[in-house]
Design a protein around this motif. Sequence first.
Motif, mmCIF file in Angstrom:
data_model
loop_
_atom_site.group_PDB
_atom_site.id
_atom_site.type_symbol
_atom_site.label_atom_id
_atom_site.label_comp_id
_atom_site.label_asym_id
_atom_site.label_seq_id
_atom_site.Cartn_x
_atom_site.Cartn_y
_atom_site.Cartn_z
ATOM 1 N N GLY A 222 0.821 -1.205 0.000
ATOM 2 C CA GLY A 222 0.000 0.000 0.000
ATOM 3 C C GLY A 222 0.850 1.246 0.000
ATOM 4 O O GLY A 222 2.045 1.215 0.342
ATOM 5 N N VAL A 223 0.232 2.365 -0.393
ATOM 6 C CA VAL A 223 0.895 3.667 -0.422
ATOM 7 C C VAL A 223 -0.053 4.691 0.177
ATOM 8 O O VAL A 223 -1.215 4.795 -0.255
ATOM 9 C CB VAL A 223 1.263 4.094 -1.861
ATOM 10 N N THR A 224 0.407 5.448 1.169
ATOM 11 C CA THR A 224 -0.421 6.507 1.758
ATOM 12 C C THR A 224 0.363 7.810 1.778
ATOM 13 O O THR A 224 1.594 7.817 1.914
ATOM 14 C CB THR A 224 -0.857 6.157 3.187
ATOM 15 N N LEU A 225 -0.353 8.917 1.636
ATOM 16 C CA LEU A 225 0.270 10.231 1.703
ATOM 17 C C LEU A 225 0.738 10.516 3.120
ATOM 18 O O LEU A 225 0.069 10.159 4.093
ATOM 19 C CB LEU A 225 -0.707 11.309 1.267
ATOM 20 N N ALA A 226 1.898 11.198 3.219
ATOM 21 C CA ALA A 226 2.443 11.546 4.534
ATOM 22 C C ALA A 226 2.738 13.034 4.653
ATOM 23 O O ALA A 226 3.393 13.455 5.606
ATOM 24 C CB ALA A 226 3.708 10.732 4.810
ATOM 25 N N GLY A 227 2.250 13.839 3.698
ATOM 26 C CA GLY A 227 2.436 15.284 3.783
ATOM 27 C C GLY A 227 3.267 15.825 2.641
ATOM 28 O O GLY A 227 4.075 15.107 2.044
ATOM 29 N N THR A 228 3.086 17.118 2.321
ATOM 30 C CA THR A 228 3.775 17.758 1.207
ATOM 31 C C THR A 228 4.447 19.036 1.680
ATOM 32 O O THR A 228 3.883 19.794 2.477
ATOM 33 C CB THR A 228 2.789 18.066 0.066
ATOM 34 N N VAL A 229 5.683 19.271 1.184
ATOM 35 C CA VAL A 229 6.456 20.449 1.579
ATOM 36 C C VAL A 229 7.036 21.104 0.332
ATOM 37 O O VAL A 229 7.114 20.481 -0.737
ATOM 38 C CB VAL A 229 7.603 20.071 2.543
ATOM 39 N N PHE A 230 7.433 22.358 0.480
ATOM 40 C CA PHE A 230 8.198 23.050 -0.558
ATOM 41 C C PHE A 230 9.599 23.254 -0.009
ATOM 42 O O PHE A 230 9.794 23.982 0.960
ATOM 43 C CB PHE A 230 7.559 24.393 -0.909
ATOM 44 N N GLN A 231 10.576 22.577 -0.606
ATOM 45 C CA GLN A 231 11.933 22.599 -0.070
ATOM 46 C C GLN A 231 12.934 22.546 -1.207
ATOM 47 O O GLN A 231 12.744 21.836 -2.197
ATOM 48 C CB GLN A 231 12.140 21.403 0.868
ATOM 49 N N ASP A 232 14.020 23.337 -1.072
ATOM 50 C CA ASP A 232 15.080 23.377 -2.080
ATOM 51 C C ASP A 232 14.521 23.667 -3.471
ATOM 52 O O ASP A 232 14.967 23.111 -4.479
ATOM 53 C CB ASP A 232 15.874 22.068 -2.097
ATOM 54 N N GLY A 233 13.515 24.538 -3.525
ATOM 55 C CA GLY A 233 12.980 24.977 -4.802
ATOM 56 C C GLY A 233 12.055 24.008 -5.492
ATOM 57 O O GLY A 233 11.727 24.205 -6.668
ATOM 58 N N GLU A 234 11.606 22.955 -4.797
ATOM 59 C CA GLU A 234 10.709 21.996 -5.425
ATOM 60 C C GLU A 234 9.653 21.521 -4.441
ATOM 61 O O GLU A 234 9.861 21.540 -3.222
ATOM 62 C CB GLU A 234 11.494 20.791 -5.965
ATOM 63 N N VAL A 235 8.508 21.092 -4.976
ATOM 64 C CA VAL A 235 7.461 20.492 -4.158
ATOM 65 C C VAL A 235 7.798 19.022 -3.967
ATOM 66 O O VAL A 235 8.094 18.309 -4.933
ATOM 67 C CB VAL A 235 6.086 20.650 -4.827
ATOM 68 N N ARG A 236 7.741 18.558 -2.708
ATOM 69 C CA ARG A 236 8.033 17.166 -2.388
ATOM 70 C C ARG A 236 6.862 16.575 -1.614
ATOM 71 O O ARG A 236 6.458 17.128 -0.590
ATOM 72 C CB ARG A 236 9.296 17.039 -1.540
ATOM 73 N N THR A 237 6.331 15.497 -2.108
ATOM 74 C CA THR A 237 5.264 14.790 -1.411
ATOM 75 C C THR A 237 5.853 13.563 -0.715
ATOM 76 O O THR A 237 6.447 12.697 -1.362
ATOM 77 C CB THR A 237 4.154 14.365 -2.380
ATOM 78 N N TYR A 238 5.681 13.528 0.609
ATOM 79 C CA TYR A 238 6.124 12.379 1.400
ATOM 80 C C TYR A 238 5.051 11.298 1.365
ATOM 81 O O TYR A 238 3.849 11.591 1.371
ATOM 82 C CB TYR A 238 6.393 12.799 2.842
#
Length: 550
Positions: free
Chosen positions: A454-470
Amino acid sequence: MGVLAACTRDHDVPDAETTAGGPVAQCDSRLDQAFTAWARAGFSGSIAISTGGRFDCLAAYGSADDATNTPNTVDTVFDIGSVTKAFTAATILDLVEEGKVALDDPVGRLLPELTGAVAGVTVRQLLLHTSGLNGTPGSDHEPLDRDAALAAIADLDLAFPSGTGHLYANAGYTLLALVIEKVSGASYREYTTSRILRLPDGRVAGGFWDGTPAAPGPRAVGYLDGGTTGGSGDFAGPHWAMDGSGGLAMTTYDLAAWTHALFTGQLVAPESVEAVSAPGHDLGDGRSETPGWVASDASVLGVPFLATAGGDGQIGHNAVVAWGPERRRVVAMASNKPGVSAEDLLATVGPALLAGEPLPTPSPPPAGAGPAATVGKYRLDGGGSYDVTAAGNQITVAATGVDAVTALFPPAGRVSRDEFRAHDERVLALLDGRTREGRRERGSLEEDLGPIRGVTLAGTVFQDGEVRTYVTLVADSGPITGWYAVNAEGGVEAAEVPTGHPTLKLVPAGGDRYRPDDPTGTGPNVTVEFRDGRMTVSGPAGTTVADLAG
């Protein structure tokens, strides 16, 4: 915005005081005072600035290796990441001058062994990221030979008909490197080193971080978020996952000297300088893509300039170089720690540097030890949590769970909450295998981790100039945290699996409050308060309260 080489009287290579061992550190006192303040705020790296062919500043700050207490110097070598694309583009233009390549050649004509839709894209489209190629031939330090790289690129999808859109693609520059090797009759690395890295005075500007010919000189250790060290340059290869799109390494002194030589027509002909300098593909907001660079008009920073930047998340280095044609000024910066990256520093001081004005400096945090925030785990009603640790007057907060991450890392800059949500959907589509690249990525993950349940979302951040979804990947061995940065067409631009939870460093802001340790102002706009066993996070969307676990 074009730079006409015939009009310059610049020196062959920017003047700097040198010894037999190389350049000597020298810096205008006002610049050095400002950069020293930024070093106290977290910048660790090297800076080279020249104007009209003379160096105003060659300086280094911070540590090249914490374990040995080795400082950064003007001789320290850094991996320059995607700045490599500027060198690859210059090499292609050099081959155009020789009549071995035409900008409108379909790449399949130059590489007959290339199959698939990509064979029809042109050299010009690859240079300007308008080919429609979506994805990479492989992960950065994956052993990949020439044939495997060609096969991987041939298998990539075109996100749109070539020439009708824009999509940044590392694979496009890998393909250009393959063209260089084919038409030059030498290996990509040999040809690049002998023709384009060679400066007008005969010196060679660096080399490669991994493999040969290696960049000579002492290397900075790269430090990643969390304090771990990055790759040291011992990847044996083959290196076709990165050649053309990344992998070069050098000092900022050499990077500045090379940039000056490029734009003053000492490496390529005036027509090629114009091709690099003139707007190529309109990106909006006063910016346009050119071969290997992004050109910005005066509406962006007050004066026209061209810039390119790059970093390697596995090595821990970041590099950026800018050319201001009005004053013939070069600014090259590289960093090896995440506190204040080279890109963030240039974004903050760049307008003043390019205009020749006094530099802004960071505001120090309030004096004193700050309030004694209670360390430990704080839990939110929604199930998320914060783990708080302390070192001196600085605290570090690690966020677990979508609710915790969302509160601590609200969208920053031009990124909106809607863009975060759209990015979440693209990452889920990728990891659920709903796209061709997603099926390849899923298969690669399962080769390393075993079946993913399975895969679940763990949060999204804007870091080092890019959007990263955990995300949390559920495997037989247990849950695994990772993050993905994907483009608008769902292609993977960067990823780290496994990794830790997103963390934010905070410093006292007076009273019971803390703010991000973010002197450049590029991070999340939040305030954190500790009082009576509660942690309150305040941001643009309101406040979130977490209680200290008993």
